[in-house]
Design an enzyme around this catalytic site. Structure first.
Site, PDB file in Angstrom:
ATOM      1  N   PHE A 191      21.436 108.058  47.924  1.00  0.00           N
ATOM      2  CA  PHE A 191      22.031 109.330  47.483  1.00  0.00           C
ATOM      3  C   PHE A 191      23.006 109.144  46.326  1.00  0.00           C
ATOM      4  O   PHE A 191      23.315 110.100  45.616  1.00  0.00           O
ATOM      5  CB  PHE A 191      22.724 110.031  48.657  1.00  0.00           C
ATOM      6  CG  PHE A 191      24.153 109.637  48.857  1.00  0.00           C
ATOM      7  CD1 PHE A 191      24.489 108.490  49.543  1.00  0.00           C
ATOM      8  CD2 PHE A 191      25.180 110.415  48.336  1.00  0.00           C
ATOM      9  CE1 PHE A 191      25.810 108.124  49.716  1.00  0.00           C
ATOM     10  CE2 PHE A 191      26.504 110.055  48.501  1.00  0.00           C
ATOM     11  CZ  PHE A 191      26.820 108.904  49.192  1.00  0.00           C
ATOM     12  N   LYS A 192      23.500 107.923  46.115  1.00  0.00           N
ATOM     13  CA  LYS A 192      24.466 107.708  45.037  1.00  0.00           C
ATOM     14  C   LYS A 192      23.875 108.054  43.668  1.00  0.00           C
ATOM     15  O   LYS A 192      24.606 108.357  42.736  1.00  0.00           O
ATOM     16  CB  LYS A 192      24.995 106.281  45.077  1.00  0.00           C
ATOM     17  CG  LYS A 192      25.840 106.061  46.333  1.00  0.00           C
ATOM     18  CD  LYS A 192      26.490 104.703  46.364  1.00  0.00           C
ATOM     19  CE  LYS A 192      27.457 104.580  47.533  1.00  0.00           C
ATOM     20  NZ  LYS A 192      26.788 104.516  48.860  1.00  0.00           N
ATOM     21  N   ASP A 193      22.543 108.024  43.565  1.00  0.00           N
ATOM     22  CA  ASP A 193      21.899 108.428  42.309  1.00  0.00           C
ATOM     23  C   ASP A 193      22.243 109.871  41.925  1.00  0.00           C
ATOM     24  O   ASP A 193      22.303 110.192  40.739  1.00  0.00           O
ATOM     25  CB  ASP A 193      20.372 108.337  42.444  1.00  0.00           C
ATOM     26  CG  ASP A 193      19.864 106.895  42.459  1.00  0.00           C
ATOM     27  OD1 ASP A 193      20.488 106.026  41.824  1.00  0.00           O
ATOM     28  OD2 ASP A 193      18.831 106.647  43.118  1.00  0.00           O
ATOM     29  N   LEU A 250      25.525 109.462  40.205  1.00  0.00           N
ATOM     30  CA  LEU A 250      25.634 108.473  39.115  1.00  0.00           C
ATOM     31  C   LEU A 250      24.657 108.713  37.975  1.00  0.00           C
ATOM     32  O   LEU A 250      24.941 108.344  36.835  1.00  0.00           O
ATOM     33  CB  LEU A 250      25.525 107.059  39.687  1.00  0.00           C
ATOM     34  CG  LEU A 250      26.832 106.662  40.406  1.00  0.00           C
ATOM     35  CD1 LEU A 250      26.618 105.467  41.318  1.00  0.00           C
ATOM     36  CD2 LEU A 250      27.943 106.361  39.403  1.00  0.00           C
TER      37      LEU A 250
END
Ligand SMILES: *Cc1c(COP(=O)(O)O)cnc(C)c1O
Length: 455
Positions: A106-108, A111
């Site tokens: 989920f960090k995509d 970021l």
């Protein structure tokens, strides 16, 4: 929109300065001066909705057409047309898949946007930065992928040699862009973090090399994560609760903020693994540090949830100096208490918390496979376990699925007997060439490396 520090003595900044600063000069975290109310657009286009919702935070610091374009580009890197699809797994039980981005976690979502925002603002200002970070796995690859096309950003990511999974390492080391540098440190994740902290504390070095960070306390990361709470509720069409596998409290805090902005969220359930500082806090009103233990959900293996400071600031009625004193006592005594009335005002109406041991995590993964033929990653399984404890009939519960099962194949195989395959867009990961520099756990060696790649 202006931004203020949770510790009350740093200068107020606009959006672009808060983006580039990350941490405030008083050690605090930036938050908007007030929470805007937002009415979502009647669109199912994720990028358009994202631009609309975040406009309230960006204000006029970035031209609206430019900001929409950045959102379009960021979310076109996702492999699902809905970006964050909502999948039903039972009566009133849903998963929100946040793992369709380039690095499968989920960090995509944040970021991919942050990289483009950095590059836009730096280009306008004719500046260049060197992002330095330490990773135990997911953050490093997502940060690298977010900035790999940036013309004004170099990035050096330190990871503990031999202590990240093959998939995680390859997602970092096979990126070909010349501005990306992966360094395997002979040491632990804590050693890597200490090296990064030491570089930031070395003021002459930091300034000479224009060091910057994109860690999870960066306001823009939290901001970008508010969007999918709105889109999930929109596709559901009713009020719902969310269950969020939690480490640094960034993702679940974004849900709390979405609620302040008007999203019809009932409860926010915090799922933790055996590193359960938040669950213990919610049970006892006291936050106390304990050593980190390794689990099957390594991206949640943290000692202190750094983003919790933003909620603490609210619990102190936005008194930055009181928050700073409280955190100072926490650092000295390793314990932080809140008053029962703060707890009943801010925590009881909204938050619930559940801790999963590794065996419960495995049991959930196995059950999801047996009952739904669905492979879920261990972080998502922690979220599902928490969702099950606090399910209330009449209120749908949405669990945030934070990683693709193929990112944690060993745990998935252990639970289900099935080894998940990589999705098509990264299927050749194990054929790509790796580019790694190996360095000792030595500040001088690492600083020399960073300086030699500063342009
Ligand atoms: C980072 C991460 C988390 C924890 O998110 P926080 O915002 O730190 O609470 C959960 N699951 C996965 C897969 C992650 O990469």
């Amino acid at each position: 929109m202006r931004y203020i520090s949770t510790r009350g003595s740093a200068p107020e900044l606009g959006f672009c300065d808060a983006l580039l600063a990350g941490l405030a000069t008083d050690g605090g975290l930036y938050v908007p001066q007030s929470w805007p109310r937002v009415t979502p657009l009647a669109t199912s286009n994720y990028a358009n909705q994202a631009a609309h919702i975040m406009k309230a935070f960006v204000g006029d610091e970035i031209d609206a057409a430019v900001f929409s374009q950045l959102c379009d580009e960021a979310y076109s890197s996702f492999r699902h047309p809905d970006v964050a699809p909502l999948v039903q797994i039972g009566p009133e039980q849903y998963l929100l898949e946040l793992f369709n981005g380039p690095t499968l976690a989920f960090k995509d979502v944040a970021l991919q946007l942050i990289g483009r925002l950095f590059d836009h603002v730096l280009t306008q200002r004719n500046q260049r930065v060197m992002i330095v970070g330490a990773t135990s796995g997911d953050t490093g690859s997502a940060a690298i992928d977010g900035v790999k096309h940036c013309s004004n950003v170099d990035i050096v990511i330190l990871y503990p040699n031999g202590r990240v999974s093959d998939v995680q390492r390859r997602q970092m080391t096979t990126v070909e862009s010349p501005n990306v540098h992966c360094v395997a440190i002979d040491g632990t994740f804590d050693d890597c973090q200490d090296l990064v902290k030491a570089m930031f504390n070395d003021a002459p070095f930091r300034d000479a090399n224009s060091l910057s960070a994109v860690n999870s306390i960066n306001w823009a990361r939290v901001m970008a994560q508010t969007v999918y709470y709105f889109t999930a509720l929109q596709s559901l069409g009713t009020k719902a609760s969310f269950s969020v596998p939690t480490g640094n409290f960034g993702n679940v805090l974004a849900g709390w903020i979405a609620k302040q902005m008007g999203a019809s969220i009932d409860k926010l359930v915090v799922g933790s693994n055996s590193n359960d500082i938040l669950t213990r806090f919610f049970d006892s009103l006291a936050m106390s540090m304990q050593p980190v233990v390794p689990t099957l959900s390594p991206s949640m293996d943290i000692q202190v949830s750094s983003n919790f400071e933003r909620l603490l600031f609210e619990m102190n009625n936005r008194d930055g100096l009181a928050t700073a004193q409280q955190l100072q006592r926490f650092r000295t005594n390793g314990e932080l208490m809140v008053e029962p009335d703060q707890y009943s005002t801010w925590i009881t109406p909204t938050f619930r918390a559940h801790r999963s041991t590794d065996s419960e995590t495995l049991e959930v993964m196995k059950r999801m496979y047996n009952e739904h033929k669905m492979l879920v990653d261990p972080h998502t399984a922690v979220g599902i376990a928490a969702a099950e404890e606090f399910a209330v009939r009449g209120t749908p519960m949405i669990t945030l699925a934070t990683a693709h099962p193929a990112k944690f194949p060993d745990a998935v195989e252990k639970a289900t007997g099935v080894r998940p395959g990589l999705p098509e867009h990264v299927a050749d990961l194990f054929e790509r060439d790796e580019r790694i520099v190996n360095l000792p756990n030595d500040l001088q060696a690492v600083e020399a490396f960073v300086a030699s790649h500063h342009s």
